[in-house]
Design a protein around this motif. Sequence first.
Motif, PDB file in Angstrom:
ATOM      1  N   ILE A  11       0.684  -1.879   0.394  1.00 22.27           N
ATOM      2  CA  ILE A  11       2.021  -1.929   0.984  1.00 22.27           C
ATOM      3  C   ILE A  11       2.715  -0.583   0.837  1.00 22.27           C
ATOM      4  N   ARG A  12       2.584   0.028  -0.336  1.00 25.68           N
ATOM      5  CA  ARG A  12       3.235   1.319  -0.570  1.00 25.68           C
ATOM      6  C   ARG A  12       2.686   2.386   0.372  1.00 25.68           C
ATOM      7  N   GLU A  35      -7.279  -2.405  -6.001  1.00 25.06           N
ATOM      8  CA  GLU A  35      -7.294  -2.850  -4.612  1.00 25.06           C
ATOM      9  C   GLU A  35      -8.625  -3.496  -4.274  1.00 25.06           C
ATOM     10  N   ARG A  63       4.760 -10.658   2.766  1.00 24.21           N
ATOM     11  CA  ARG A  63       3.561 -10.370   1.973  1.00 24.21           C
ATOM     12  C   ARG A  63       2.828 -11.660   1.620  1.00 24.21           C
ATOM     13  N   SER A  91      -2.525  -5.798  -2.533  1.00 27.08           N
ATOM     14  CA  SER A  91      -2.208  -4.794  -3.535  1.00 27.08           C
ATOM     15  C   SER A  91      -0.894  -4.095  -3.216  1.00 27.08           C
ATOM     16  N   SER A  92      -0.120  -3.806  -4.252  1.00 29.59           N
ATOM     17  CA  SER A  92       1.114  -3.042  -4.064  1.00 29.59           C
ATOM     18  C   SER A  92       0.811  -1.667  -3.490  1.00 29.59           C
ATOM     19  N   GLN A  93      -0.370  -1.121  -3.823  1.00 32.04           N
ATOM     20  CA  GLN A  93      -0.757   0.194  -3.300  1.00 32.04           C
ATOM     21  C   GLN A  93      -0.900   0.155  -1.782  1.00 32.04           C
TER      22      GLN A  93
END
Length: 239
Positions: free
Chosen positions: A124-125, A206, A108, A120-122
């Motif tokens: 990757i998720r 994001e 990352r 953004s974690s979103q």
Amino acid sequence: MSQPALERILEAALQAAGKPLSLERMRDLFDEDRAPSQGELRQALERLAEDCAGRSVELREVASGWRLQVRDDYAPWVGRLWEERPQRYSRALLETLSLIAYRQPITRGEIEDVRGVAVSSQTIRTLLEREWVRVVGHKDVPGRPAMYATTRQFLDYFNLRSLAELPPLAELRELVEEELPAPAAPSEPASETAAWIPMEPLAADEPDAGGDFNALLDELNAMETDLKTDFDDLLPEDE
């Protein structure tokens, strides 16, 4: 009753499966003493592909095997069978997926170094939930960050048999101001294939884009000559 032609049996199985079938899985459809060889299966698949010429469906080989799918020409009409409309892919997600696809395995932090902004974690998720990327190990540096690579499902979704079939980066430039084309719709509406799954809306935190996408592609161009296409040495996917 005599047994139907092999290509007709395979056609029925592919329509019912709603997902790619490997040669091994096709062979399992038959009793052991009557199972066709892989060569016979391939010949039957060739005949089936010829039978599909001029029809609204086509036989495609992808990473997981073979599948019957609706041709792209009919996607505008078939897509209306689904109430949810596929949304545009965010540029941030496209950039992240492009980096993983062309420079895997990648962390990352390395993605953020190229994009110039935080990932953004979103994002990757979403990629993990779609099963388009997976964690294949951890880099041997302080903190041992996860390394990401694409999956067989990623290849299936984009009608690729291997990473070697990824489009040249020059073609990606043409997508900068366009949404990615929707993959071919499955021939069976109840299919669980990845095609036609709409993307979730962009998370509030994001960023829409990390700098200029052309600059990103310039970075990728420098990496493309070292593109890794064989990942047998990485951790195997969980079944």
